[in-house]
Design a protein around this motif. Structure first.
Motif, mmCIF file in Angstrom:
data_model
loop_
_atom_site.group_PDB
_atom_site.id
_atom_site.type_symbol
_atom_site.label_atom_id
_atom_site.label_comp_id
_atom_site.label_asym_id
_atom_site.label_seq_id
_atom_site.Cartn_x
_atom_site.Cartn_y
_atom_site.Cartn_z
ATOM 1 N N SER A 7 6.807 -11.748 8.475
ATOM 2 C CA SER A 7 6.600 -10.885 9.646
ATOM 3 C C SER A 7 6.306 -9.474 9.185
ATOM 4 O O SER A 7 6.715 -9.052 8.096
ATOM 5 N N PHE A 8 5.600 -8.743 10.054
ATOM 6 C CA PHE A 8 5.216 -7.359 9.786
ATOM 7 C C PHE A 8 5.547 -6.534 11.026
ATOM 8 O O PHE A 8 4.991 -6.789 12.098
ATOM 9 N N ALA A 9 6.441 -5.569 10.870
ATOM 10 C CA ALA A 9 6.865 -4.751 12.010
ATOM 11 C C ALA A 9 6.607 -3.278 11.730
ATOM 12 O O ALA A 9 7.306 -2.410 12.243
ATOM 13 N N THR A 10 5.606 -2.981 10.936
ATOM 14 C CA THR A 10 5.323 -1.602 10.543
ATOM 15 C C THR A 10 3.930 -1.190 10.992
ATOM 16 O O THR A 10 3.026 -2.025 11.081
ATOM 17 N N SER A 11 3.774 0.076 11.273
ATOM 18 C CA SER A 11 2.452 0.606 11.600
ATOM 19 C C SER A 11 1.717 1.072 10.351
ATOM 20 O O SER A 11 0.553 1.462 10.424
ATOM 21 N N SER A 12 2.377 1.008 9.206
ATOM 22 C CA SER A 12 1.790 1.459 7.944
ATOM 23 C C SER A 12 1.110 0.299 7.240
ATOM 24 O O SER A 12 1.744 -0.704 6.898
ATOM 25 N N VAL A 13 -0.186 0.428 7.005
ATOM 26 C CA VAL A 13 -0.913 -0.631 6.317
ATOM 27 C C VAL A 13 -0.412 -0.791 4.892
ATOM 28 O O VAL A 13 -0.324 -1.913 4.370
ATOM 29 N N ASP A 14 -0.044 0.309 4.232
ATOM 30 C CA ASP A 14 0.444 0.216 2.858
ATOM 31 C C ASP A 14 1.762 -0.558 2.794
ATOM 32 O O ASP A 14 1.973 -1.372 1.877
ATOM 33 N N GLU A 15 2.657 -0.320 3.757
ATOM 34 C CA GLU A 15 3.917 -1.063 3.774
ATOM 35 C C GLU A 15 3.664 -2.550 4.025
ATOM 36 O O GLU A 15 4.320 -3.413 3.426
ATOM 37 N N ALA A 16 2.744 -2.854 4.900
ATOM 38 C CA ALA A 16 2.420 -4.249 5.185
ATOM 39 C C ALA A 16 1.834 -4.925 3.952
ATOM 40 O O ALA A 16 2.183 -6.072 3.625
ATOM 41 N N LEU A 17 0.940 -4.235 3.246
ATOM 42 C CA LEU A 17 0.339 -4.808 2.043
ATOM 43 C C LEU A 17 1.384 -5.008 0.952
ATOM 44 O O LEU A 17 1.353 -6.001 0.220
ATOM 45 N N ALA A 18 2.328 -4.077 0.840
ATOM 46 C CA ALA A 18 3.385 -4.214 -0.154
ATOM 47 C C ALA A 18 4.251 -5.431 0.151
ATOM 48 O O ALA A 18 4.653 -6.172 -0.767
ATOM 49 N N THR A 19 4.534 -5.666 1.430
ATOM 50 C CA THR A 19 5.324 -6.831 1.829
ATOM 51 C C THR A 19 4.591 -8.123 1.489
ATOM 52 O O THR A 19 5.174 -9.065 0.942
ATOM 53 N N LEU A 20 3.302 -8.178 1.810
ATOM 54 C CA LEU A 20 2.507 -9.371 1.513
ATOM 55 C C LEU A 20 2.439 -9.609 0.011
ATOM 56 O O LEU A 20 2.605 -10.749 -0.456
ATOM 57 N N ALA A 21 2.220 -8.554 -0.767
ATOM 58 C CA ALA A 21 2.105 -8.693 -2.212
ATOM 59 C C ALA A 21 3.409 -9.191 -2.820
ATOM 60 O O ALA A 21 3.415 -10.017 -3.739
ATOM 61 N N GLN A 22 4.539 -8.731 -2.279
ATOM 62 C CA GLN A 22 5.833 -9.162 -2.804
ATOM 63 C C GLN A 22 6.042 -10.650 -2.585
ATOM 64 O O GLN A 22 6.518 -11.370 -3.470
ATOM 65 N N VAL A 23 5.687 -11.140 -1.386
ATOM 66 C CA VAL A 23 5.847 -12.561 -1.080
ATOM 67 C C VAL A 23 4.932 -13.410 -1.960
ATOM 68 O O VAL A 23 5.312 -14.509 -2.405
ATOM 69 N N LEU A 24 3.734 -12.910 -2.243
ATOM 70 C CA LEU A 24 2.767 -13.665 -3.031
ATOM 71 C C LEU A 24 2.940 -13.475 -4.531
ATOM 72 O O LEU A 24 2.216 -14.096 -5.322
ATOM 73 N N ASP A 25 3.867 -12.594 -4.926
ATOM 74 C CA ASP A 25 4.008 -12.242 -6.340
ATOM 75 C C ASP A 25 2.673 -11.723 -6.867
ATOM 76 O O ASP A 25 2.111 -12.225 -7.852
ATOM 77 N N ALA A 26 2.164 -10.714 -6.171
ATOM 78 C CA ALA A 26 0.827 -10.198 -6.468
ATOM 79 C C ALA A 26 0.851 -8.679 -6.614
ATOM 80 O O ALA A 26 1.824 -8.008 -6.244
ATOM 81 N N HIS A 27 -0.233 -8.167 -7.129
ATOM 82 C CA HIS A 27 -0.475 -6.729 -7.213
ATOM 83 C C HIS A 27 -1.601 -6.397 -6.245
ATOM 84 O O HIS A 27 -2.555 -7.157 -6.121
ATOM 85 N N TRP A 28 -1.481 -5.262 -5.557
ATOM 86 C CA TRP A 28 -2.538 -4.902 -4.617
ATOM 87 C C TRP A 28 -3.072 -3.513 -4.907
ATOM 88 O O TRP A 28 -2.362 -2.626 -5.358
#
Length: 331
Positions: free
Chosen positions: A294-315
């Motif tokens: 889930s994403f509950a932030t208006s910040s695109v950077d915070e959302a991307l950081a959350t997605l990258a953490q779940v995927l074990d990725a770098h963005w």
């Protein structure tokens, strides 16, 4: 509320050429006096006589000619109408009589089926009130097409994207949402319709009341009730699930995105619409990845950081362009 309604306002309302705000003001004005509803009914009767045609409304001229023929040169005002050029109750009825009698001399031409389109770009939502007082919240990257005669004979809209509807029920004129794969018909309810062109399904989630969902030109389909989710897949097959978590499916209306066991491509596509970015993930190692997130932030950077953490990725991000790469290379 407006104290005066011009003749031209009513005629535009009958033609379906008012904005939602104008239509709501006129409906409130009509509701304040039963006589006004009768006048509107008469105008609509004239409008229907010609069917799918367009013509000049010569009501004011017809009324003046009638008054002169009777030796009456002063216009009578009815309650709430302005005198520029106001229509009295008798005057409008007489004008309607003149128009009905003179249908043969109206200038008729083919009518195009004009529509009013409301669109939201990526990153923006829009709330609307339709002429029948139904409310609509458009999600990001969505288009809603509303005929200009909406509410006169029928209530049907076309949707590409996602929208939440709170419908004013009218058994004589069902509220219909048309999408590329199916038709959703209100039976007295509030509901969400998701039908993005980039996705191979149409989804309907009922918050309250009942909804009828059918595929393509089918005559029958599913009857959905509160907390039901209906789905039309790419082959036109309908399925229903009962007891879904409304808070998850309708979270977007409160500014939150919730995904349960969703394909990564769907998550990335919706994030792109929501935050107005283009996200590139490549193929491996995420080809078959499914996410609960889930994403509950208006910040695109915070959302991307959350997605990258779940995927074990770098963005990385440059303007609207976002690239995700695995932190650990696959052997």
């Amino acid at each position: 509320m407006r104290e005066e309604i011009e003749e031209s306002d009513l005629l535009r309302f009958v033609e379906g050429d008012c904005s939602p705000d104008e239509a709501a003001a006129i409906q409130a004005w009509i509701a304040a006096d039963p006589r006004r509803g009768e006048l509107l009914h008469e105008l609509r009767a004239v409008w229907r006589l010609t069917g799918p045609t367009t013509r000049p409304w010569g009501v004011a001229g017809a009324r003046i000619r009638l008054l002169h023929s009777r030796g009456r040169h002063a216009a009578q005002r009815s309650a709430g109408f302005s005198a520029r050029p106001g229509l009295s109750r008798g005057g409008i009825a007489a004008a309607i009589a003149c128009l009905v009698a003179g249908t043969g001399v109206w200038l008729l031409r083919p009518r195009a089926a004009p529509v009013r389109e409301f669109a939201t770009p990526a990153g923006q939502r829009l709330q609307l009130t339709l002429p029948d007082s139904s409310r609509v919240l458009l999600s990001v990257g969505t288009r809603l097409r509303v005929p200009r005669d909406f509410g006169l004979r029928a209530r049907a809209v076309e949707l590409d994207g996602e929208a939440y509807f709170v419908v004013r029920h009218d058994p004589r004129r069902p509220f219909v949402v048309r999408t590329r794969q199916g038709v959703t018909e209100d039976l007295g309810t509030s509901f969400d319709v998701r039908a993005y062109a980039q996705e191979d399904y149409v989804q309907v989630v009922v918050a309250s009341g009942r909804v009828s969902l059918r595929a393509g030109g089918a005559d029958s389909g599913l009857s959905l009730r509160s907390r039901d989710r209906g789905l039309i897949d790419a082959r036109g097959v309908l399925t229903a699930t009962s007891g879904v978590a409304l808070g998850d499916y309708l979270a977007w209306t409160r500014g939150t995105l919730v995904f349960h066991d969703a394909p990564l491509r769907d998550v990335v596509a919706q994030l792109g619409r929501w935050y107005d970015v283009d996200i590139e993930v490549g193929a491996a190692p995420w080809a078959g990845e499914r996410l609960t997130i889930s994403f509950a932030t208006s910040s695109v950077d915070e959302a991307l950081a959350t997605l990258a953490q779940v995927l074990d990725a770098h963005w990385t991000r440059s303007g609207r362009m976002v690239r995700l790469t695995p932190l650990h290379r696959q052997g």
